[in-house]
Enzyme design. Sequence first.
Site, PDB file in Angstrom:
ATOM      1  N   LEU A 138       0.870  -1.174   0.000  1.00 14.88           N
ATOM      2  CA  LEU A 138       0.000   0.000   0.000  1.00 14.88           C
ATOM      3  C   LEU A 138       0.906   1.222   0.000  1.00 14.88           C
ATOM      4  CD1 LEU A 138      -2.717  -0.935   2.685  1.00 14.88           C
ATOM      5  CD2 LEU A 138      -2.948  -1.035   0.199  1.00 14.88           C
ATOM      6  N   ASP A 139       0.492   2.267  -0.680  1.00 13.12           N
ATOM      7  CA  ASP A 139       1.269   3.490  -0.677  1.00 13.12           C
ATOM      8  C   ASP A 139       1.417   4.014   0.749  1.00 13.12           C
ATOM      9  OD1 ASP A 139       1.327   3.317  -3.440  1.00 13.12           O
ATOM     10  OD2 ASP A 139      -0.404   4.637  -3.703  1.00 13.12           O
ATOM     11  N   LYS A 140       2.435   4.813   0.966  1.00  7.03           N
ATOM     12  CA  LYS A 140       2.726   5.342   2.299  1.00  7.03           C
ATOM     13  C   LYS A 140       1.480   5.925   2.970  1.00  7.03           C
ATOM     14  CE  LYS A 140       5.250   9.127   4.537  1.00  7.03           C
ATOM     15  NZ  LYS A 140       6.168  10.280   4.324  1.00  7.03           N
TER      16      LYS A 140
END
Length: 323
Positions: A138-140
Site C-alpha cells: 500500500l502506498d505510504k
Amino acid sequence: MNEAISITATVPAELNGQRLDKALAELFPDFSRTRLKEWITGACVSIDGEVVERPREKVLTGMEIAVEATLEAEERHKGEAIELDILYEDDDILVINKPAGLVVHPGAGKPDGTLLNALLHHFPAIDQVPRAGIIHRLDKDTTGLMVVAKTVPAQTHLVAAMQEREITREYEAVCNGLMTAGGMVDEPISRHPTKRTHMAVVAGGKPAVTHYRVVERFRAHTYLRLRLETGRTHQIRVHMAHVRHPLIGDSTYGGRPRPPKQASAEMLAGLRGFTRQALHATRLSLHHPISGEYMTWEAPTPPDMVELLAILRADRQQHLRDD
C-alpha cells in the site's frame, strides 16, 4: 539459513514473446531481477520440463515455467519496535491494518522505520522469507489491510494466488467531482514517460483493471467503493485521475481541493487539511495458503476519512436546507 524453493507459473498471453528473464520478473515479482537471472544461468529454471540457461530465451503463451532453487537470506534489515495493528495471525500469515504515513519497504531515502522493520521485530524468523513476507504494498499514505506471509511456502502460494487474481481487495475512496454511476476502468499503466516517480496510463503498459461503484454523492465529491483485478503501482489513484476524478488529497495526481460554490469555512478547512489521498483498503478476502480455508477481513474507515465524510455530509445538508 538457506531454504530450497519450488515455484511454478504459466506464461499468460500478455507475456507472449518476452525474454525469459523479463517474464520471470513479471511472474515472480518478489525476487530481484539479479537473483532471477542467477537462477536462470545456474540451471535452476525449466520451461515445459527442459532446463533453460539463456536469459534471452523467448517464452510463449501457455508454457509452464518452473524454478527449483536455493533461497539465500535477503539483505538484513533490523527489527524496530513499531506498533502493528494486527487483525489476524497464525503460523503462516498475518493480516494488518496499515496506518497512514507508514512506508511498507525500505528504499532510497527511507532505510528504516518501515513496515518491514516492524515485522522483523514482531516475528524475527520472517527474515528468512523474501521481503519479510510482504507480497503486496500500500502506498505510504494509503491505509488498510495487507496480508503478510510468515513462511516461504505461504508466500509462494499467496504470490501465485495474487497472480491468478484469486485474492480480492476492496477499497473505499473519496474523489473530486460527481460520478453518476459505477463502472470499470480498463487502461494499461506504466511508469510516467517524464516524471520518474509517477505512474500513468500508457499505451503498451501493464494491463490494469479497476471496478468502482458509487456509495454516496455530495455536492462536488463522490464516495466510492472499488475493487482491484490487478495490482499496479498507484493503480486506483492513476485510474481515477485518468477519468478526471482524482482522489481528494492526492496532490501527485491532481487531487487538489475543489470546494463547491458557497462552501463554508469548515468545509474549506476540511478539504485543505486532508493532505493524504482519501483511500483505504477496507476488505481483503483469500484462501488460506496452507489450509485452503476461505477467509475475509474488514478494516473500518479510518478516523480522518470519517471526519472528511462528515464534513461533506454537513455541507450537503446545509445547502439542502438553504434551497
